[in-house]
Design a protein around this motif. Structure first.
Motif, PDB file in Angstrom:
ATOM      1  N   ILE A  58       0.828  -1.208   0.000  1.00  0.00           N
ATOM      2  CA  ILE A  58       0.000   0.000   0.000  1.00  0.00           C
ATOM      3  C   ILE A  58       0.863   1.258   0.000  1.00  0.00           C
ATOM      4  O   ILE A  58       0.836   2.049  -0.950  1.00  0.00           O
ATOM      5  CB  ILE A  58      -0.961  -0.001   1.209  1.00  0.00           C
ATOM      6  N   LEU A  59       1.644   1.460   1.064  1.00  0.00           N
ATOM      7  CA  LEU A  59       2.411   2.701   1.163  1.00  0.00           C
ATOM      8  C   LEU A  59       3.511   2.774   0.111  1.00  0.00           C
ATOM      9  O   LEU A  59       3.703   3.820  -0.529  1.00  0.00           O
ATOM     10  CB  LEU A  59       3.007   2.825   2.573  1.00  0.00           C
ATOM     11  N   PHE A  60       4.260   1.691  -0.076  1.00  0.00           N
ATOM     12  CA  PHE A  60       5.339   1.705  -1.049  1.00  0.00           C
ATOM     13  C   PHE A  60       4.827   2.013  -2.458  1.00  0.00           C
ATOM     14  O   PHE A  60       5.404   2.876  -3.153  1.00  0.00           O
ATOM     15  CB  PHE A  60       6.087   0.366  -1.013  1.00  0.00           C
ATOM     16  N   PRO A  61       3.754   1.356  -2.949  1.00  0.00           N
ATOM     17  CA  PRO A  61       3.233   1.746  -4.270  1.00  0.00           C
ATOM     18  C   PRO A  61       2.762   3.191  -4.334  1.00  0.00           C
ATOM     19  O   PRO A  61       2.883   3.832  -5.385  1.00  0.00           O
ATOM     20  CB  PRO A  61       2.060   0.778  -4.481  1.00  0.00           C
ATOM     21  N   ILE A  62       2.233   3.724  -3.210  1.00  0.00           N
ATOM     22  CA  ILE A  62       1.800   5.122  -3.208  1.00  0.00           C
ATOM     23  C   ILE A  62       2.994   6.044  -3.425  1.00  0.00           C
ATOM     24  O   ILE A  62       2.947   6.980  -4.247  1.00  0.00           O
ATOM     25  CB  ILE A  62       1.074   5.447  -1.892  1.00  0.00           C
ATOM     26  N   PHE A  63       4.090   5.807  -2.710  1.00  0.00           N
ATOM     27  CA  PHE A  63       5.282   6.641  -2.873  1.00  0.00           C
ATOM     28  C   PHE A  63       5.869   6.473  -4.277  1.00  0.00           C
ATOM     29  O   PHE A  63       6.312   7.451  -4.892  1.00  0.00           O
ATOM     30  CB  PHE A  63       6.319   6.285  -1.810  1.00  0.00           C
ATOM     31  N   ILE A  64       5.889   5.247  -4.774  1.00  0.00           N
ATOM     32  CA  ILE A  64       6.403   5.020  -6.131  1.00  0.00           C
ATOM     33  C   ILE A  64       5.533   5.762  -7.144  1.00  0.00           C
ATOM     34  O   ILE A  64       6.039   6.400  -8.088  1.00  0.00           O
ATOM     35  CB  ILE A  64       6.438   3.514  -6.447  1.00  0.00           C
ATOM     36  N   LEU A  65       4.215   5.702  -6.959  1.00  0.00           N
ATOM     37  CA  LEU A  65       3.304   6.395  -7.864  1.00  0.00           C
ATOM     38  C   LEU A  65       3.556   7.895  -7.841  1.00  0.00           C
ATOM     39  O   LEU A  65       3.608   8.545  -8.895  1.00  0.00           O
ATOM     40  CB  LEU A  65       1.856   6.084  -7.468  1.00  0.00           C
TER      41      LEU A  65
END
Length: 585
Positions: A15-22
């Motif tokens: 959840i958080l990691f994909p948000i930051f990557i996005l």
């Protein structure tokens, strides 16, 4: 690894990691797109400047074409006499008109092949000998009448001037013989170039013209003309493009296109636009801030979701697992507490119901095992050592025969038959053995009671080979002899019938005794429901048989008693049909 840690790692990773990557990718894609867009717009601007500069040079070319082909100029250059001079002034006013009409032209200079020099503004003009020694002259001769442009930096080397300017030079040829008869130089003010660059200059950008050596040929800041700058290597490829490099120690977006003053020669000049990267990033700041705010809000929402919802599920699963372990260890007092989430609360209630049912079943099984143990213990209490008993009975029988006591011998033989089944260790016997057992018992009791009763046996032949729980008929007959008959009367009668109905076996045990009162029957029914023995007229043996039948065959089997006072009693006993030991329950 604990379940909570697994959930936390999964939450961070999925959840958080994909948000930051996005957010990171979105920002950089936007920045790259903006850079390409700004670069394309700058190239379009440079192309527009190139087009306008070509128009300016085309205007100068048109004027110079008119001048070098003018008869007055031709005559003046060739003859340089008074008459030609007068005609040049009087009849060549059109040239002067063109010159002054072109407000951006600074001067017109003519050199004749004979060495004469003429300037319209009579400014400081290099001597003919100095002109012949210049590179400007050499290039003009090489081009054979085509226009040659001299940049302000190079022009300053040819003639010193307070104001930098572009100069165009051309060889004047005789229109009849094509012989070189003179040379034309037109000085163009930088104001005309300033207008072009000013009208198309972008905000916070610097546009200029440089040659392949890095010399500034033109810049709106005229003080920079003639200075040498370091050109990026990619700029010397003679192709248009954009690149990011440091300009004056500042990261900048550099856009460039090749530029030529003469269409017939390869380009050695470049139109350059320099835009500070900080200006471009100012346009992306809003996007960056929006992206940061978006990522922050999504992160906050994700964390709130975890704290308010996911943590409850994790807590439920952890508590559920803990209670399951407690139940596995035998702690049936474990219970789930209520949860605010409906689905989890339903699961918790289901778990509690399951544990309660398990606890109830265990108690029931324990009670049934205890009842079965007591029933078996009561049977065992009536057993004695078979070898000792058989030897003793054989001795009694021998003594009775020697003394001629037939009754004693008969009782001894029947008692032996009776005990062979009673002492047998198996739980079940055939119907025929069970009937023989009860017959032996009644034969003994007839001697004991001085033939005060009679009995009758009717057993279906098809029933005899089936098996039944042993010692179920004898206790019932014993109860009849103890409670139903008056020993002072000789009319007692017992009838036992057996048969098969609806794939089940049954016995009817009937007597003509005193019957059973309603109170005693009610007590029997209550005790039957509560699975307890009774000390009433229905003796312990009857209740023992009832309990053993239900324990062994199940609740649907057992006894039913019908009786009426002074008219006798009928007991119906039902049991499942069993053909061997493999059918044991």
């Amino acid at each position: 690894m604990k379940f909570q840690n697994k959930i936390l790692i999964a939450f961070l990773f999925f959840i958080l990691f994909p948000i930051f990557i996005l957010g990171f990718v979105s920002y950089h894609v936007t920045s790259s797109t903006l850079k390409n867009k700004v670069g394309d717009e700058t190239l379009q601007t440079l192309n527009a400047i190139d087009l306008n500069l070509n128009m300016v040079m085309s205007e100068v070319d048109t004027l110079s074409n008119y001048i070098i082909s003018s008869r007055e100029v031709q005559d003046f250059i060739k003859y340089n006499d008074e008459q030609s001079l007068i005609e040049f002034y009087n009849q060549g006013q059109a040239i002067a008109g063109l010159l002054y009409g072109q407000s951006k032209l600074d001067d017109l200079v003519l050199y004749s092949a004979s060495g004469k020099v003429y300037s319209f503004k009579r400014t400081v003009t290099p001597a003919f000998e100095q002109f012949l020694e210049s590179e400007f002259y050499s290039v003009m001769v090489e081009e054979e009448g085509r226009s040659v442009w001299l940049s302000p930096a190079e022009n300053d080397k040819f003639v010193k001037s307070e104001n930098p300017m572009f100069s165009q030079g051309r060889v004047i040829k005789d229109i009849n013989t094509l012989r070189d008869i003179g040379y034309l130089i037109l000085d163009v003010k930088l104001d005309r170039f300033d207008e072009v660059f000013k009208s198309l200059q972008q905000q916070d950008s610097k546009e200029m013209i440089v040659n392949d050596k890095g010399e500034v040929v033109y810049n709106r800041d005229h003080q920079l003309i003639g200075e040498t700058i370091k050109l990026p290597k990619d700029l010397l490829s003679n192709q248009s493009g954009t690149l990011i490099d440091h300009w004056e120690q500042e990261k900048s977006l550099i856009s460039f296109i090749p530029f030529t003053f003469n269409e017939y020669e390869s380009s050695t000049f470049f139109l350059i636009s320099i835009k500070p990267w900080s200006f471009i990033t100012n346009e992306t700041k809003f996007i960056r801030h929006v992206t940061i705010v978006f990522v922050f809000l999504v992160t906050v929402f994700a964390v709130c979701f975890k704290q308010l919802f996911l943590n409850r599920i994790i807590h439920f699963i952890t508590e559920f697992q803990s209670n399951m372990n407690r139940v596995e260890n035998g702690q049936l007092t474990a219970r789930m507490k209520a949860f605010s989430i409906l689905e989890l609360n339903q699961l918790a209630k289901g778990f509690n119901r399951m544990v309660e049912e398990i606890s109830t079943l265990l108690k029931r099984v324990k009670n049934e095992q205890e009842r079965k143990r007591k029933a078996e213990f009561k049977v065992l209490q009536n057993q004695i050592n078979p070898h000792f008993l058989y030897n003793t009975l054989e001795s009694i029988n021998s003594m009775a025969v020697l003394h001629g006591s037939r009754d004693i011998s008969k009782m001894t033989i029947n008692l032996g038959k009776l005990l062979r089944i009673s002492i047998n260790a198996t739980d079940k016997v055939t119907i025929s053995d069970e009937v023989r057992h009860v017959i032996s018992y009644m034969e003994i009791q007839k001697v004991r009671f001085d033939e005060s009763f009679t009995f009758e046996i009717e057993i279906d032949k098809q029933l005899e080979h089936y098996f039944i729980l042993k010692l179920v008929l004898q206790p019932l007959v014993e109860n009849i002899l103890i409670h139903a008959f008056d020993r002072n009367k000789d009319d007692g009668f017992i009838k036992i019938r057996g048969g098969i109905s609806k794939k089940e076996g049954f016995f009817f045990i009937e007597d003509n005794g005193v019957g059973i009162t309603n109170d005693v029957l009610s007590t029997f029914n209550e005790c039957n429901l509560k699975s307890k023995t009774s000390n009433q007229n229905i003796g312990c043996g009857v209740m023992n048989v009832q309990e053993r039948l239900k324990l062994y065959y199940g609740e649907r089997y057992g006894m039913m008693i019908c009786s009426e006072e002074n008219k006798g009693t009928t007991i119906k006993l039902t049991f499942p049909l069993s053909e061997g030991e493999q059918d044991d329950i």
